[in-house]
Design a protein around this motif. Structure first.
Motif, PDB file in Angstrom:
ATOM      1  N   LYS A  87    -106.022 -57.444   3.276  1.00 55.92           N
ATOM      2  CA  LYS A  87    -106.976 -57.079   2.021  1.00 55.92           C
ATOM      3  C   LYS A  87    -107.832 -58.530   1.525  1.00 55.92           C
ATOM      4  N   TYR A  88    -107.082 -59.585   1.384  1.00 61.39           N
ATOM      5  CA  TYR A  88    -107.633 -60.690   0.811  1.00 61.39           C
ATOM      6  C   TYR A  88    -108.023 -61.944   1.569  1.00 61.39           C
ATOM      7  N   THR A  89    -107.887 -61.519   3.040  1.00 64.48           N
ATOM      8  CA  THR A  89    -108.495 -62.328   3.977  1.00 64.48           C
ATOM      9  C   THR A  89    -109.905 -62.055   4.220  1.00 64.48           C
ATOM     10  N   PRO A  90    -110.855 -62.932   3.947  1.00 64.28           N
ATOM     11  CA  PRO A  90    -112.318 -62.650   4.293  1.00 64.28           C
ATOM     12  C   PRO A  90    -112.629 -62.060   5.621  1.00 64.28           C
ATOM     13  N   ASP A  91    -113.803 -61.659   5.909  1.00 67.41           N
ATOM     14  CA  ASP A  91    -114.031 -61.140   7.321  1.00 67.41           C
ATOM     15  C   ASP A  91    -114.163 -61.907   8.289  1.00 67.41           C
ATOM     16  N   HIS A  92    -113.859 -61.723   9.326  1.00 67.26           N
ATOM     17  CA  HIS A  92    -113.563 -62.687  10.447  1.00 67.26           C
ATOM     18  C   HIS A  92    -112.554 -63.567  10.339  1.00 67.26           C
ATOM     19  N   GLY A  93    -111.594 -63.104   9.411  1.00 67.76           N
ATOM     20  CA  GLY A  93    -110.422 -64.232   9.384  1.00 67.76           C
ATOM     21  C   GLY A  93    -109.404 -64.041  10.291  1.00 67.76           C
ATOM     22  N   GLU A  94    -108.199 -64.653  10.027  1.00 66.04           N
ATOM     23  CA  GLU A  94    -107.013 -64.444  11.419  1.00 66.04           C
ATOM     24  C   GLU A  94    -105.876 -64.476  10.107  1.00 66.04           C
ATOM     25  N   ILE A  95    -104.817 -63.377  10.811  1.00 69.92           N
ATOM     26  CA  ILE A  95    -103.727 -63.092  10.098  1.00 69.92           C
ATOM     27  C   ILE A  95    -102.603 -63.241  11.444  1.00 69.92           C
ATOM     28  N   ILE A  96    -101.734 -63.861  11.137  1.00 64.19           N
ATOM     29  CA  ILE A  96    -100.560 -64.168  12.206  1.00 64.19           C
ATOM     30  C   ILE A  96     -99.139 -63.891  11.468  1.00 64.19           C
ATOM     31  N   VAL A  97     -98.451 -62.858  12.250  1.00 66.69           N
ATOM     32  CA  VAL A  97     -96.972 -62.637  11.892  1.00 66.69           C
ATOM     33  C   VAL A  97     -96.091 -63.200  12.995  1.00 66.69           C
ATOM     34  N   GLN A 111    -100.112 -50.438  11.328  1.00 68.00           N
ATOM     35  CA  GLN A 111    -100.385 -49.735  10.030  1.00 68.00           C
ATOM     36  C   GLN A 111    -101.675 -50.572   9.640  1.00 68.00           C
ATOM     37  N   MET A 112    -101.673 -51.810   9.676  1.00 65.07           N
ATOM     38  CA  MET A 112    -102.830 -52.650   9.031  1.00 65.07           C
ATOM     39  C   MET A 112    -103.818 -52.993  10.114  1.00 65.07           C
ATOM     40  N   ARG A 113    -103.607 -52.677  11.363  1.00 67.81           N
ATOM     41  CA  ARG A 113    -104.382 -53.119  12.603  1.00 67.81           C
ATOM     42  C   ARG A 113    -105.957 -52.393  12.252  1.00 67.81           C
ATOM     43  N   ALA A 114    -106.067 -51.167  12.165  1.00 68.54           N
ATOM     44  CA  ALA A 114    -107.240 -50.542  11.583  1.00 68.54           C
ATOM     45  C   ALA A 114    -108.140 -50.941  10.761  1.00 68.54           C
ATOM     46  N   GLN A 115    -107.513 -51.584   9.550  1.00 67.39           N
ATOM     47  CA  GLN A 115    -108.498 -52.108   8.526  1.00 67.39           C
ATOM     48  C   GLN A 115    -108.709 -53.458   8.824  1.00 67.39           C
ATOM     49  N   ALA A 116    -107.945 -54.402   9.636  1.00 69.69           N
ATOM     50  CA  ALA A 116    -108.353 -55.595  10.057  1.00 69.69           C
ATOM     51  C   ALA A 116    -109.560 -55.422  11.008  1.00 69.69           C
ATOM     52  N   GLU A 117    -109.491 -54.416  12.114  1.00 68.00           N
ATOM     53  CA  GLU A 117    -110.712 -54.210  12.891  1.00 68.00           C
ATOM     54  C   GLU A 117    -111.869 -54.003  11.927  1.00 68.00           C
ATOM     55  N   GLN A 118    -112.049 -53.194  10.898  1.00 61.04           N
ATOM     56  CA  GLN A 118    -113.108 -52.849  10.068  1.00 61.04           C
ATOM     57  C   GLN A 118    -113.533 -54.149   9.403  1.00 61.04           C
ATOM     58  N   LYS A 119    -112.800 -55.259   9.136  1.00 66.19           N
ATOM     59  CA  LYS A 119    -113.150 -56.516   8.567  1.00 66.19           C
ATOM     60  C   LYS A 119    -113.408 -57.436   9.712  1.00 66.19           C
ATOM     61  N   GLN A 158    -111.336 -58.899  11.553  1.00 68.25           N
ATOM     62  CA  GLN A 158    -110.014 -59.966  11.523  1.00 68.25           C
ATOM     63  C   GLN A 158    -109.260 -60.038  12.775  1.00 68.25           C
ATOM     64  N   ARG A 159    -108.555 -60.941  13.119  1.00 64.06           N
ATOM     65  CA  ARG A 159    -107.817 -60.926  14.132  1.00 64.06           C
ATOM     66  C   ARG A 159    -106.396 -60.975  13.513  1.00 64.06           C
ATOM     67  N   LEU A 160    -105.494 -59.987  13.850  1.00 66.30           N
ATOM     68  CA  LEU A 160    -104.229 -59.594  13.580  1.00 66.30           C
ATOM     69  C   LEU A 160    -103.375 -59.807  14.866  1.00 66.30           C
ATOM     70  N   SER A 161    -102.571 -60.954  14.757  1.00 72.45           N
ATOM     71  CA  SER A 161    -102.043 -61.196  15.881  1.00 72.45           C
ATOM     72  C   SER A 161    -100.446 -61.280  15.437  1.00 72.45           C
ATOM     73  N   THR A 162     -99.567 -61.249  16.426  1.00 71.37           N
ATOM     74  CA  THR A 162     -98.044 -61.411  16.146  1.00 71.37           C
ATOM     75  C   THR A 162     -97.429 -62.388  17.335  1.00 71.37           C
ATOM     76  N   GLU A 163     -96.460 -63.168  16.820  1.00 67.86           N
ATOM     77  CA  GLU A 163     -95.689 -63.997  17.722  1.00 67.86           C
ATOM     78  C   GLU A 163     -94.171 -63.508  17.519  1.00 67.86           C
ATOM     79  N   LEU A 164     -93.881 -63.012  18.474  1.00 69.62           N
ATOM     80  CA  LEU A 164     -92.413 -62.294  18.038  1.00 69.62           C
ATOM     81  C   LEU A 164     -91.550 -62.846  19.466  1.00 69.62           C
ATOM     82  N   PRO A 165     -90.275 -62.906  19.181  1.00 66.55           N
ATOM     83  CA  PRO A 165     -89.402 -63.330  20.128  1.00 66.55           C
ATOM     84  C   PRO A 165     -88.957 -61.980  20.682  1.00 66.55           C
TER      85      PRO A 165
END
Length: 510
Positions: free
Chosen positions: A410-420, A367-375, A377-384
């Motif tokens: 939302k609050y991570t600046p452009d070109h930032g990274e989010i890991i789940v 759901q948030m990947r489209a917004q992350a790509e607009q900024k 950002q690198r949105l990645s997951t580490e799932l078992p």
């Protein structure tokens, strides 16, 4: 009491009779001495006057019947005068006791203490016995009052003072100029004063910063020191480096003649209420903006689709995607608004089922990947590959996960990274959402979970938010028996950790 011509049975009660010349006299008959009583004194005097009247009438009639028999007429008038004189003597003797009682009452008028010097009357008639019993009762009451020694009064004053100090209210007693006489422990705590120190003579208005200041503060000081009996004011003062909102209730102490005058002050700290009101107002402004933006976008793209008949398919799909995205955004905001009322009322409930966590985490990131790509950002997951199931409400847990990932994007600046990340830790399913955004100050890390609160860095930025997402997330997770934690340092990002017990054991039992 009904007056009888003959003798009556004594009742074990107190009887009150009145006379035109004196107050009713209390006649008390002991229940152990049931005897027959005489008529009242006023009744006897009335009978005597009736006899005198009858004698005079009889003498007049006899004189008129035998006008020529002077000897008989003389004897009649002599008998009449003798009867009147005899009745007068009996009347004087009967009212002697009443005269004595009236004399004592007149001398005691305005001098209540003279009751102690009044002596009992001598006699065996009921009125004398009743008067003596009244004197005895008055002496007993006086002795009871005298028994309250100064030590007893001092003890009562100490007890009252302790009770006043024990009240959980910040109260202060001052003179008419605002100099303190007494101050309660909560008031000392409010101003940061030592509880056991002597603060007598200290200026309360100086503590409130009202001795000097702006014209508004000077006018407020004049109102508080005025002759108005009761005044309610709101005032802000800086105490210990913090801005405190106070509600001041001041009343004048108008005591008896000779008592010292002063003022009683009740100070209530309403800082949290003021902040809550300010946050709520800010929330309404933010919510209005948040609602207007997706509604405008929905309207604009819908009108474009309706107006452009030859619009390319790719553009139609783009417009439809925007409409769907804005509708989801609008739906999330409305859900949060509805949830606020449930959270305030404590009526939020969960519709529980056995749930797989991994699909829910993947849905939140998608759901948030489209917004992350607009900024960018690198949105990645580490799932078992597999995780245990939890027992909970799918919609509410899904919304909580979207809130965490959405805040990070939302609050991570452009070109930032989010890991789940997901895993198992101490019997719980653990979900970490890590970003490299601006971070949160240590003093604000607990406050960000409060409703309507927005951090200083966030509030001063261009980012818009309603301050409900994290409060909603924590409430939902706690309903499922879990907890949400935050680890962050300024300029080093933040990590939000959601823990849900395996099997979904609920704390609330809902």
């Amino acid at each position: 009491m009904t007056e009888l011509a003959g003798d009556t049975i004594v009742s074990p009660s107190v009887a009150f009779e009145s006379d035109s010349a004196t107050e009713r006299i209390v006649e008390i008959a002991s229940p152990t001495k049931r005897s027959r009583r005489q008529p009242l004194i006023t009744t006897r005097i009335g009978i005597l006057f009736f006899v005198v009247s009858c004698c005079a009438l009889a003498g007049s009639i006899a004189s008129a019947s035998f006008p020529n028999d002077r000897a008989f007429v003389s004897m009649v008038w002599i008998g009449t005068v003798a009867a009147c004189a005899l009745c007068g003597l009996f009347s004087i003797r009967s009212v002697r006791t009443l005269r004595t009682i009236e004399s004592e009452l007149r001398q005691s008028l305005g001098a209540p203490a003279r009751w102690k010097t009044v002596r009992p009357l001598i006699g065996a008639d009921p009125i004398t016995e009743a008067w003596n019993e009244l004197l005895q009762e008055a002496a007993s009451a006086t002795d009871a009052d005298d028994s309250r020694s100064m030590a007893t009064l001092d003890q009562e004053a100490v007890t009252l003072a302790r009770a006043m100090r024990g009240l959980p209210t910040a109260w202060v007693i001052t003179d008419l100029d605002g100099r303190m006489r007494f101050i309660s422990p909560p008031a000392c705590g409010l101003f940061g004063l030592a509880d056991r120190a002597n603060h007598g003579g200290r200026d309360l208005l100086d503590l409130l910063s009202l001795r000097t200041g702006t014209d508004t503060e000077i006018a407020k000081r004049n109102r508080l020191l005025s002759n108005v009996r009761m005044i309610h004011e709101r005032h802000q003062v800086e105490i210990g480096g913090e801005r405190v909102h106070l509600r001041i209730s001041r009343s004048r102490l108008d005591g008896r003649v000779g008592d010292g005058e002063g003022m009683a002050w009740i100070l209530s700290d309403v800082t949290q209420q003021a902040l809550a009101t300010q946050s709520r107002d800010q929330f309404l402004m933010t919510a209005t903006h948040e609602l207007r933006t997706p509604l405008n976008n929905l309207q604009a793209y819908a009108e474009a689709l309706a107006a452009e008949e030859q619009l390319e398919v790719e553009r139609q799909k783009e417009f439809c995607n925007v409409i769907v995205s804005e509708s989801h955004r609008l739906g999330r905001l409305v859900d949060q608004l509805l949830t606020v009322g449930q959270m305030e009322a404590g009526s939020m409930v969960a519709n529980r089922h056995e749930l797989e966590i991994l699909p829910m985490v993947e849905y939140a990131t998608d759901q948030m990947r489209a917004q992350a790509e607009q900024k960018q950002q690198r949105l990645s997951t580490e799932l078992p590959p597999k995780l245990p199931t939890v027992f909970g409400d799918r919609d509410k847990l899904q919304a909580a996960l979207v809130n965490l990932v959405g805040n990070a994007v939302k609050y991570t600046p452009d070109h930032g990274e989010i890991i789940v990340r997901c895993g198992i830790h101490e019997g719980c399913v653990r979900i970490d959402v890590q970003d490299n955004g601006p971070g949160i100050d240590p003093d604000e890390q607990e406050k960000v979970f409060e409703k309507f609160y927005r951090g200083t860095n966030i509030a001063n930025s261009q980012m818009r938010g309603n301050g409900l997402g994290l409060a909603f997330t924590r409430e939902v997770v706690r309903m499922h028996g879990g907890e949400v934690e935050l680890k962050s340092q300024p300029d080093h990002g933040a990590t939000f950790t959601m823990r849900l017990p395996i099997g979904g054991q609920s704390r609330s039992g809902i």
